[in-house]
Design a protein around this motif. Structure first.
Motif, PDB file in Angstrom:
ATOM      1  N   ILE A   5     -48.474   4.267 -34.415  1.00  0.00           N
ATOM      2  CA  ILE A   5     -47.799   5.120 -33.435  1.00  0.00           C
ATOM      3  C   ILE A   5     -46.304   4.842 -33.567  1.00  0.00           C
ATOM      4  CG2 ILE A   5     -47.455   5.718 -31.008  1.00  0.00           C
ATOM      5  CD1 ILE A   5     -50.260   4.640 -30.441  1.00  0.00           C
ATOM      6  N   LEU A   6     -45.525   5.898 -33.751  1.00  0.00           N
ATOM      7  CA  LEU A   6     -44.067   5.785 -33.743  1.00  0.00           C
ATOM      8  C   LEU A   6     -43.594   6.172 -32.344  1.00  0.00           C
ATOM      9  CD1 LEU A   6     -43.190   7.398 -37.204  1.00  0.00           C
ATOM     10  CD2 LEU A   6     -43.819   5.033 -36.665  1.00  0.00           C
ATOM     11  N   THR A   7     -43.291   5.187 -31.545  1.00  0.00           N
ATOM     12  CA  THR A   7     -42.921   5.388 -30.145  1.00  0.00           C
ATOM     13  C   THR A   7     -41.428   5.652 -30.040  1.00  0.00           C
ATOM     14  OG1 THR A   7     -44.688   3.869 -29.483  1.00  0.00           O
ATOM     15  CG2 THR A   7     -42.988   4.382 -27.836  1.00  0.00           C
ATOM     16  N   THR A   8     -41.063   6.628 -29.203  1.00  0.00           N
ATOM     17  CA  THR A   8     -39.652   6.979 -29.041  1.00  0.00           C
ATOM     18  C   THR A   8     -39.007   6.324 -27.820  1.00  0.00           C
ATOM     19  OG1 THR A   8     -40.180   8.979 -27.772  1.00  0.00           O
ATOM     20  CG2 THR A   8     -40.002   9.202 -30.174  1.00  0.00           C
ATOM     21  N   HIS A   9     -39.782   6.179 -26.731  1.00  0.00           N
ATOM     22  CA  HIS A   9     -39.228   5.557 -25.527  1.00  0.00           C
ATOM     23  C   HIS A   9     -40.362   5.183 -24.588  1.00  0.00           C
ATOM     24  CE1 HIS A   9     -39.559   9.782 -24.325  1.00  0.00           C
ATOM     25  NE2 HIS A   9     -39.339   9.462 -23.068  1.00  0.00           N
ATOM     26  N   HIS A  10     -40.019   4.497 -23.510  1.00  0.00           N
ATOM     27  CA  HIS A  10     -41.019   3.824 -22.695  1.00  0.00           C
ATOM     28  C   HIS A  10     -41.685   4.684 -21.632  1.00  0.00           C
ATOM     29  CE1 HIS A  10     -38.646   3.562 -18.946  1.00  0.00           C
ATOM     30  NE2 HIS A  10     -37.579   3.349 -19.713  1.00  0.00           N
ATOM     31  N   HIS A  11     -41.240   5.879 -21.365  1.00  0.00           N
ATOM     32  CA  HIS A  11     -41.802   6.656 -20.261  1.00  0.00           C
ATOM     33  C   HIS A  11     -43.311   6.827 -20.429  1.00  0.00           C
ATOM     34  CE1 HIS A  11     -37.760   8.605 -18.857  1.00  0.00           C
ATOM     35  NE2 HIS A  11     -37.940   7.379 -18.393  1.00  0.00           N
ATOM     36  N   VAL A  12     -44.014   6.772 -19.300  1.00  0.00           N
ATOM     37  CA  VAL A  12     -45.479   6.725 -19.340  1.00  0.00           C
ATOM     38  C   VAL A  12     -46.083   7.938 -20.033  1.00  0.00           C
ATOM     39  CG1 VAL A  12     -45.771   7.808 -17.065  1.00  0.00           C
ATOM     40  CG2 VAL A  12     -47.535   6.255 -17.945  1.00  0.00           C
ATOM     41  N   ASP A  13     -45.437   9.092 -19.927  1.00  0.00           N
ATOM     42  CA  ASP A  13     -45.996  10.285 -20.558  1.00  0.00           C
ATOM     43  C   ASP A  13     -45.805  10.285 -22.076  1.00  0.00           C
ATOM     44  OD1 ASP A  13     -43.215  10.662 -20.002  1.00  0.00           O
ATOM     45  OD2 ASP A  13     -43.419  12.805 -20.353  1.00  0.00           O
ATOM     46  N   HIS A  14     -45.260   9.187 -22.610  1.00  0.00           N
ATOM     47  CA  HIS A  14     -45.145   9.028 -24.063  1.00  0.00           C
ATOM     48  C   HIS A  14     -45.897   7.804 -24.579  1.00  0.00           C
ATOM     49  CE1 HIS A  14     -42.031  12.165 -24.890  1.00  0.00           C
ATOM     50  NE2 HIS A  14     -41.932  12.057 -23.566  1.00  0.00           N
ATOM     51  N   VAL A  15     -46.352   6.954 -23.678  1.00  0.00           N
ATOM     52  CA  VAL A  15     -47.033   5.721 -24.105  1.00  0.00           C
ATOM     53  C   VAL A  15     -48.370   5.503 -23.419  1.00  0.00           C
ATOM     54  CG1 VAL A  15     -44.812   4.598 -24.601  1.00  0.00           C
ATOM     55  CG2 VAL A  15     -45.898   4.243 -22.369  1.00  0.00           C
ATOM     56  N   GLU A  16     -48.800   6.438 -22.598  1.00  0.00           N
ATOM     57  CA  GLU A  16     -49.993   6.224 -21.774  1.00  0.00           C
ATOM     58  C   GLU A  16     -51.222   5.830 -22.595  1.00  0.00           C
ATOM     59  OE1 GLU A  16     -51.376   8.665 -18.073  1.00  0.00           O
ATOM     60  OE2 GLU A  16     -52.378   9.526 -19.825  1.00  0.00           O
ATOM     61  N   ALA A  17     -51.397   6.419 -23.769  1.00  0.00           N
ATOM     62  CA  ALA A  17     -52.605   6.186 -24.566  1.00  0.00           C
ATOM     63  C   ALA A  17     -52.442   5.078 -25.598  1.00  0.00           C
ATOM     64  CB  ALA A  17     -53.034   7.484 -25.251  1.00  0.00           C
ATOM     65  N   ASN A  18     -51.317   4.377 -25.587  1.00  0.00           N
ATOM     66  CA  ASN A  18     -51.074   3.342 -26.600  1.00  0.00           C
ATOM     67  C   ASN A  18     -52.224   2.355 -26.736  1.00  0.00           C
ATOM     68  OD1 ASN A  18     -48.517   4.411 -27.052  1.00  0.00           O
ATOM     69  ND2 ASN A  18     -47.470   2.437 -26.910  1.00  0.00           N
ATOM     70  N   LEU A  19     -52.588   1.727 -25.631  1.00  0.00           N
ATOM     71  CA  LEU A  19     -53.554   0.635 -25.704  1.00  0.00           C
ATOM     72  C   LEU A  19     -54.948   1.151 -26.033  1.00  0.00           C
ATOM     73  CD1 LEU A  19     -52.363  -1.631 -22.746  1.00  0.00           C
ATOM     74  CD2 LEU A  19     -51.831  -1.812 -25.182  1.00  0.00           C
ATOM     75  N   ALA A  20     -55.317   2.303 -25.488  1.00  0.00           N
ATOM     76  CA  ALA A  20     -56.639   2.861 -25.792  1.00  0.00           C
ATOM     77  C   ALA A  20     -56.761   3.209 -27.271  1.00  0.00           C
ATOM     78  CB  ALA A  20     -56.883   4.100 -24.935  1.00  0.00           C
ATOM     79  N   LEU A  21     -55.721   3.776 -27.840  1.00  0.00           N
ATOM     80  CA  LEU A  21     -55.760   4.147 -29.253  1.00  0.00           C
ATOM     81  C   LEU A  21     -55.687   2.921 -30.156  1.00  0.00           C
ATOM     82  CD1 LEU A  21     -53.428   7.258 -29.059  1.00  0.00           C
ATOM     83  CD2 LEU A  21     -55.897   7.282 -29.412  1.00  0.00           C
ATOM     84  N   LYS A  22     -54.959   1.913 -29.733  1.00  0.00           N
ATOM     85  CA  LYS A  22     -54.887   0.671 -30.501  1.00  0.00           C
ATOM     86  C   LYS A  22     -56.257  -0.001 -30.538  1.00  0.00           C
ATOM     87  CE  LYS A  22     -52.057  -3.460 -31.093  1.00  0.00           C
ATOM     88  NZ  LYS A  22     -50.838  -4.171 -30.666  1.00  0.00           N
ATOM     89  N   ALA A  23     -56.947   0.010 -29.406  1.00  0.00           N
ATOM     90  CA  ALA A  23     -58.271  -0.592 -29.352  1.00  0.00           C
ATOM     91  C   ALA A  23     -59.273   0.182 -30.217  1.00  0.00           C
ATOM     92  CB  ALA A  23     -58.764  -0.638 -27.902  1.00  0.00           C
ATOM     93  N   ARG A  24     -59.145   1.478 -30.257  1.00  0.00           N
ATOM     94  CA  ARG A  24     -60.081   2.320 -30.992  1.00  0.00           C
ATOM     95  C   ARG A  24     -59.832   2.276 -32.503  1.00  0.00           C
ATOM     96  NH1 ARG A  24     -63.332   7.015 -29.922  1.00  0.00           N
ATOM     97  NH2 ARG A  24     -62.823   6.847 -27.698  1.00  0.00           N
ATOM     98  N   PHE A  25     -58.560   2.329 -32.905  1.00  0.00           N
ATOM     99  CA  PHE A  25     -58.237   2.484 -34.322  1.00  0.00           C
ATOM    100  C   PHE A  25     -57.599   1.247 -34.962  1.00  0.00           C
ATOM    101  CE2 PHE A  25     -58.009   6.886 -32.633  1.00  0.00           C
ATOM    102  CZ  PHE A  25     -59.014   7.452 -33.413  1.00  0.00           C
ATOM    103  N   GLY A  26     -57.221   0.258 -34.157  1.00  0.00           N
ATOM    104  CA  GLY A  26     -56.543  -0.907 -34.705  1.00  0.00           C
ATOM    105  C   GLY A  26     -55.199  -0.588 -35.308  1.00  0.00           C
ATOM    106  N   LEU A  27     -54.557   0.439 -34.771  1.00  0.00           N
ATOM    107  CA  LEU A  27     -53.286   0.891 -35.364  1.00  0.00           C
ATOM    108  C   LEU A  27     -52.116   0.016 -34.935  1.00  0.00           C
ATOM    109  CD1 LEU A  27     -52.266   2.327 -32.622  1.00  0.00           C
ATOM    110  CD2 LEU A  27     -53.267   4.400 -33.577  1.00  0.00           C
TER     111      LEU A  27
END
Length: 255
Positions: free
Chosen positions: A52-74
Motif C-alpha cells: 500500500i502506498l499511503t499518502t496521508h493519515h486521514h482515516v478515509d485513506h488508511v481505514e483498511a490498512n490493517l485488515a489488508l495487511k493481515a489478509r495479504f501480508g503486504l
C-alpha cells in the motif's frame, strides 16, 4: 510495459486505486479507504497487492490498512512525517525517495497542506501522479494542518511535472469544484468546456478522473493564482501569490 490502473469508488466519494505492473505482475494499492470495494477490485482484476502506498493519515485513506495487511501480508509504505499515525506502516519515505512497483518506479514528492506530512507519488516512466488530497481536479485539499503558503508550495511542485501527466486524486469532488471555479473564473472557455464535460460524465454515472496536469493548468483556479483575469475578478491585481491563493481557498471554504 505500462502501469495498468484500476480506479474504483470507496466510501461515499473516495477513490481506491490498484496500480499493476504488467511486466512483473506486482501490484500496489494507493491508499486503503475501505476493505470491501478493495477486495472486490482485487477479485475483479486478479491483481494481488503486495504493498500500500499511503499518502496521508486521514482515516478515509488508511481505514483498511490493517485488515489488508493481515489478509495479504503486504508492505505498507507511507510518509515519515506521519508514521505514528499510519496503521501498520513498515517503510517510511520522504522527499525524493523512490518506491518500486515491479519495473515501475515512483518518486516521493512531499506535498503538505491538507495534512502536514502528505505525500504524492510520481511514476515518471508511466506518466502518472497520485496526488490524493493535495491536488484535485479543479480544486485542492482543505488546509487542515497547514497555512496557505505551505499548500501553495506543494502545488508549485506538482505544477512543475510534465503537462501530459495523468493525475489521479483521492475524491470525486470535481462537479462541485467546477461550480466554484466558475465563480472566480467565469470567462474561461476551457473551464466552461470542462464543466460541461464533467456534468455529462456525472449524469452518466462515470468518474471525472483521471485528469491531466495540462487540463488542470488551464482550468483549476488553485493552479492559476498568477492569472491576471482571476486576480482582477478577486480585486487583487497587485497582491502576492500567497495572498491570492489564500483568498481563493478562503472563498472555496465557504462556497
Amino acid at each position: 510495459m505500462a502501469l495498468k490502473i484500476e480506479q474504483f469508488t470507496c466510501r461515499s466519494d473516495n477513490f481506491g486505486i490498484l496500480a499493476h505492473d504488467s511486466e512483473t505482475g506486482e501490484t500496489a494499492l494507493i491508499d486503503a479507504p475501505e476493505e470491501r470495494p478493495i477486495l472486490q477490485a482485487i477479485e475483479r482484476t486478479g491483481w494481488r497487492p503486495t504493498m500500500i502506498l499511503t499518502t496521508h493519515h486521514h482515516v478515509d485513506h488508511v481505514e483498511a490498512n490493517l485488515a489488508l495487511k493481515a489478509r495479504f501480508g503486504l508492505t505498507i509504505i507511507g510518509p515519515a512525517a506521519e508514521a505514528d499515525r499510519i496503521p501498520g506502516i513498515d517503510r517510511q519515505v520522504k522527499e525524493g525517495d523512490k518506491v518500486r512497483v515491479g519495473a515501475q518506479e515512483a518518486v516521493v514528492i512531499e506535498t503538505p497542506g491538507h495534512t502536514a506530512g502528505h505525500i504524492s507519488y510520481h511514476f515518471a516512466g508511466a506518466g502518472v501522479a497520485f496526488t490524493a488530497d493535495t491536488l484535485f481536479s479543479l480544486g485542492c485539499g482543505r488546509l487542515f494542518e497547514c497555512k496557505p503558503p505551505v499548500m501553495l508550495a506543494s502545488l508549485r511542485k506538482l505544477a512543475a511535472l510534465p503537462l501530459e501527466t495523468a493525475i489521479y486524486c483521492g475524491h470525486e469532488y470535481t462537479e462541485s469544484n467546477a461550480r466554484f471555479a466558475l465563480s472566480v473564473d467565469p470567462t474561461n472557455s476551457a473551464l466552461k468546456e470542462r464543466a460541461a464535460e464533467i456534468a455529462r460524465l456525472r449524469s452518466e454515472g462515470r468518474p471525472t478522473l483521471p485528469t491531466t496536469l495540462a487540463v488542470e493548468m488551464a482550468t483549476n483556479p488553485f493552479l492559476r493564482w498568477h492569472d491576471p483575469v482571476i486576480r482582477r475578478n478577486l480585486g487583487m491585481e497587485d497582491a502576492s501569490d500567497d495572498d491570492v491563493f489564500a483568498e481563493i481557498r478562503k472563498r472555496k471554504d465557504v462556497f
